[in-house]
Design a protein around this motif. Sequence first.
Motif, PDB file in Angstrom:
ATOM      1  N   ARG A   1      18.546   3.234   9.085  1.00 52.58           N
ATOM      2  CA  ARG A   1      18.056   2.969  10.488  1.00 52.58           C
ATOM      3  C   ARG A   1      17.165   1.560  10.164  1.00 52.58           C
ATOM      4  O   ARG A   1      16.876   1.452   8.916  1.00 52.58           O
ATOM      5  N   PRO A   2      17.029   0.794  11.028  1.00 50.64           N
ATOM      6  CA  PRO A   2      16.129  -0.516  10.986  1.00 50.64           C
ATOM      7  C   PRO A   2      14.771  -0.132  10.315  1.00 50.64           C
ATOM      8  O   PRO A   2      14.366   1.035  10.664  1.00 50.64           O
ATOM      9  N   VAL A   3      14.300  -0.903   9.606  1.00 53.00           N
ATOM     10  CA  VAL A   3      12.839  -0.729   9.085  1.00 53.00           C
ATOM     11  C   VAL A   3      11.790  -0.363  10.381  1.00 53.00           C
ATOM     12  O   VAL A   3      11.029   0.325   9.995  1.00 53.00           O
ATOM     13  N   ASP A   4      11.815  -1.374  11.329  1.00 54.82           N
ATOM     14  CA  ASP A   4      10.994  -1.108  12.532  1.00 54.82           C
ATOM     15  C   ASP A   4      10.778   0.283  13.109  1.00 54.82           C
ATOM     16  O   ASP A   4       9.968   0.845  13.556  1.00 54.82           O
ATOM     17  N   GLN A   5      12.166   1.001  13.197  1.00 53.59           N
ATOM     18  CA  GLN A   5      12.323   2.236  13.552  1.00 53.59           C
ATOM     19  C   GLN A   5      11.775   3.379  12.456  1.00 53.59           C
ATOM     20  O   GLN A   5      10.919   4.379  12.826  1.00 53.59           O
ATOM     21  N   ILE A   6      11.986   3.007  11.232  1.00 57.71           N
ATOM     22  CA  ILE A   6      11.462   4.006  10.293  1.00 57.71           C
ATOM     23  C   ILE A   6       9.836   4.010  10.339  1.00 57.71           C
ATOM     24  O   ILE A   6       9.053   5.010  10.271  1.00 57.71           O
ATOM     25  N   LEU A   7       9.486   2.630  10.351  1.00 61.05           N
ATOM     26  CA  LEU A   7       7.764   2.615  10.360  1.00 61.05           C
ATOM     27  C   LEU A   7       7.020   3.027  11.645  1.00 61.05           C
ATOM     28  O   LEU A   7       6.123   3.092  11.769  1.00 61.05           O
ATOM     29  N   ALA A   8       8.027   3.148  12.522  1.00 63.17           N
ATOM     30  CA  ALA A   8       7.450   3.874  13.936  1.00 63.17           C
ATOM     31  C   ALA A   8       7.029   5.060  13.988  1.00 63.17           C
ATOM     32  O   ALA A   8       6.436   5.738  14.895  1.00 63.17           O
ATOM     33  N   THR A   9       7.567   5.981  12.917  1.00 57.17           N
ATOM     34  CA  THR A   9       7.049   7.195  12.603  1.00 57.17           C
ATOM     35  C   THR A   9       5.931   7.540  11.336  1.00 57.17           C
ATOM     36  O   THR A   9       6.042   6.797  10.526  1.00 57.17           O
TER      37      THR A   9
ATOM     38  N   TYR B   1       6.291   9.667   9.102  1.00 56.79           N
ATOM     39  CA  TYR B   1       6.837  10.102   7.939  1.00 56.79           C
ATOM     40  C   TYR B   1       7.266   8.730   7.102  1.00 56.79           C
ATOM     41  O   TYR B   1       7.127   8.555   6.221  1.00 56.79           O
ATOM     42  N   GLY B   2       7.792   7.962   8.108  1.00 59.68           N
ATOM     43  CA  GLY B   2       8.216   6.427   7.399  1.00 59.68           C
ATOM     44  C   GLY B   2       7.152   5.851   6.950  1.00 59.68           C
ATOM     45  O   GLY B   2       7.195   5.033   5.866  1.00 59.68           O
ATOM     46  N   VAL B   3       5.981   5.627   7.707  1.00 61.54           N
ATOM     47  CA  VAL B   3       4.766   4.969   7.026  1.00 61.54           C
ATOM     48  C   VAL B   3       4.160   5.574   5.870  1.00 61.54           C
ATOM     49  O   VAL B   3       4.117   4.891   4.973  1.00 61.54           O
ATOM     50  N   LEU B   4       4.251   6.831   5.692  1.00 58.08           N
ATOM     51  CA  LEU B   4       3.618   7.417   4.472  1.00 58.08           C
ATOM     52  C   LEU B   4       4.752   7.284   3.272  1.00 58.08           C
ATOM     53  O   LEU B   4       4.441   6.950   2.189  1.00 58.08           O
ATOM     54  N   LEU B   5       6.278   7.248   3.539  1.00 59.03           N
ATOM     55  CA  LEU B   5       7.107   7.104   2.864  1.00 59.03           C
ATOM     56  C   LEU B   5       6.948   5.582   2.022  1.00 59.03           C
ATOM     57  O   LEU B   5       7.239   5.429   1.054  1.00 59.03           O
ATOM     58  N   LEU B   6       6.814   4.853   3.084  1.00 56.65           N
ATOM     59  CA  LEU B   6       6.587   3.338   2.550  1.00 56.65           C
ATOM     60  C   LEU B   6       5.255   3.261   1.590  1.00 56.65           C
ATOM     61  O   LEU B   6       5.452   2.477   0.524  1.00 56.65           O
ATOM     62  N   ILE B   7       4.285   3.743   2.012  1.00 56.37           N
ATOM     63  CA  ILE B   7       3.112   3.806   1.031  1.00 56.37           C
ATOM     64  C   ILE B   7       3.627   4.646  -0.431  1.00 56.37           C
ATOM     65  O   ILE B   7       3.091   4.146  -1.420  1.00 56.37           O
ATOM     66  N   LYS B   8       4.286   5.721  -0.365  1.00 57.66           N
ATOM     67  CA  LYS B   8       4.742   6.171  -1.516  1.00 57.66           C
ATOM     68  C   LYS B   8       5.554   5.403  -2.322  1.00 57.66           C
ATOM     69  O   LYS B   8       5.268   5.340  -3.480  1.00 57.66           O
ATOM     70  N   ILE B   9       6.393   4.537  -1.810  1.00 60.99           N
ATOM     71  CA  ILE B   9       7.046   3.733  -2.283  1.00 60.99           C
ATOM     72  C   ILE B   9       6.563   2.486  -3.338  1.00 60.99           C
ATOM     73  O   ILE B   9       6.761   1.835  -4.383  1.00 60.99           O
ATOM     74  N   VAL B  10       5.356   2.021  -2.491  1.00 61.34           N
ATOM     75  CA  VAL B  10       4.465   1.046  -2.832  1.00 61.34           C
ATOM     76  C   VAL B  10       3.892   1.410  -4.168  1.00 61.34           C
ATOM     77  O   VAL B  10       3.830   0.811  -5.145  1.00 61.34           O
ATOM     78  N   LEU B  11       3.194   2.819  -4.191  1.00 58.64           N
ATOM     79  CA  LEU B  11       2.496   3.362  -5.407  1.00 58.64           C
ATOM     80  C   LEU B  11       3.566   3.538  -6.424  1.00 58.64           C
ATOM     81  O   LEU B  11       3.130   3.315  -7.740  1.00 58.64           O
ATOM     82  N   PHE B  12       4.717   3.910  -6.020  1.00 56.93           N
ATOM     83  CA  PHE B  12       5.725   4.132  -7.144  1.00 56.93           C
ATOM     84  C   PHE B  12       6.133   3.034  -7.985  1.00 56.93           C
ATOM     85  O   PHE B  12       6.146   2.615  -9.329  1.00 56.93           O
ATOM     86  N   GLY B  13       6.079   1.708  -7.193  1.00 57.04           N
ATOM     87  CA  GLY B  13       6.259   0.464  -7.629  1.00 57.04           C
ATOM     88  C   GLY B  13       5.366   0.073  -8.470  1.00 57.04           C
ATOM     89  O   GLY B  13       5.645  -0.603  -9.554  1.00 57.04           O
ATOM     90  N   LEU B  14       4.078   0.081  -8.177  1.00 57.44           N
ATOM     91  CA  LEU B  14       2.870  -0.123  -9.001  1.00 57.44           C
ATOM     92  C   LEU B  14       3.181   0.596 -10.425  1.00 57.44           C
ATOM     93  O   LEU B  14       2.517   0.017 -11.292  1.00 57.44           O
ATOM     94  N   MET B  15       3.310   1.950 -10.319  1.00 62.32           N
ATOM     95  CA  MET B  15       3.593   2.722 -11.414  1.00 62.32           C
ATOM     96  C   MET B  15       4.563   2.209 -12.302  1.00 62.32           C
ATOM     97  O   MET B  15       4.290   1.971 -13.651  1.00 62.32           O
ATOM     98  N   LEU B  16       5.601   1.723 -11.822  1.00 62.11           N
ATOM     99  CA  LEU B  16       6.725   1.178 -12.468  1.00 62.11           C
ATOM    100  C   LEU B  16       6.164  -0.090 -13.514  1.00 62.11           C
ATOM    101  O   LEU B  16       6.349  -0.441 -14.466  1.00 62.11           O
TER     102      LEU B  16
END
Length: 311
Positions: A224-232, A234-249
Amino acid sequence: MDLLVATVRFVQFAAAVALFGAPLFFLYALGEAARSGDAMLTWGRGLLRWSSAALLLGALASLLGQTAVMAGDPAMATNPEALRMVLTGTAFGYATAARLVLAVLALTASLWLAPRLPLWLISVGAGALILASFTWTGHGAVEEGAAGIAHAISDIIHLLAAGVWLGALVALAVLLWRARRGASAEALAALHRALENFSGVGSLVVAALLASGLVNSWFLVGLRPVDQILATPYGVLLLIKIVLFGLMLLLAAANRFRHTPGLGFALADGEDSAPATATLRRSVLVETLLAIGVLVLVSILGMIAPVSAQM
């Protein structure tokens, strides 16, 4: 109630990764010292004791809470018949029952066995099964048929890989904290070898997390387009999780390619290793705090309908 459920989920996740990942780290990173019961790991028995106790209480609280929710009445949380129906009639009940039994096994082992190979093996086995059980109390159990099997396998791989990484962080944080008090050259050399061994395992863990994460995203988010994902939510929290994971990497890469070699050079040259261990200690502490943030988000995400269920 939502806050309570999220808190209970977080406690179980955190305790499970410690129960599984910390003793596994002892085995592959510390070798003979872990197998023979070296004095440097006596604290590990206490860690496993507290982790298994937290898992036992967390699983019990989860069972009572879910029973109350399913019955639509908080008073039914302790009703024997309602509890029996949840335990024997739902996937959640089977997973929770297994978690309770395994937590009791791990707790008993931590109370009776010495901190050496048998205790570590029992804890790793119980922790692995407990982590896998979360698949049947989350989004990984939604699909049916071949898709359901694929999602469940991917979810289990993701949980176990996370357990390897986060459990090792717990062990490293304790070892580095203890090393601040003028550790011997032999202890520092053992710590350096452990860090190097973890670096090798870490590459496999990251690959497993990325691959299983992509598969899980396919089921839970889709293309799905990013804007649709971030409209939920779940999508916002998932993005934050990915950012934290990237920082851990990034921190893990710095530890592997800069900080750990720095400690090795200091030990080889006979220099003061305190600055190198202090740098590693700060880096692992920040990485551990980020990991806690990831676990908090995972605990919340499991309570929210995924993007695929909202669109």
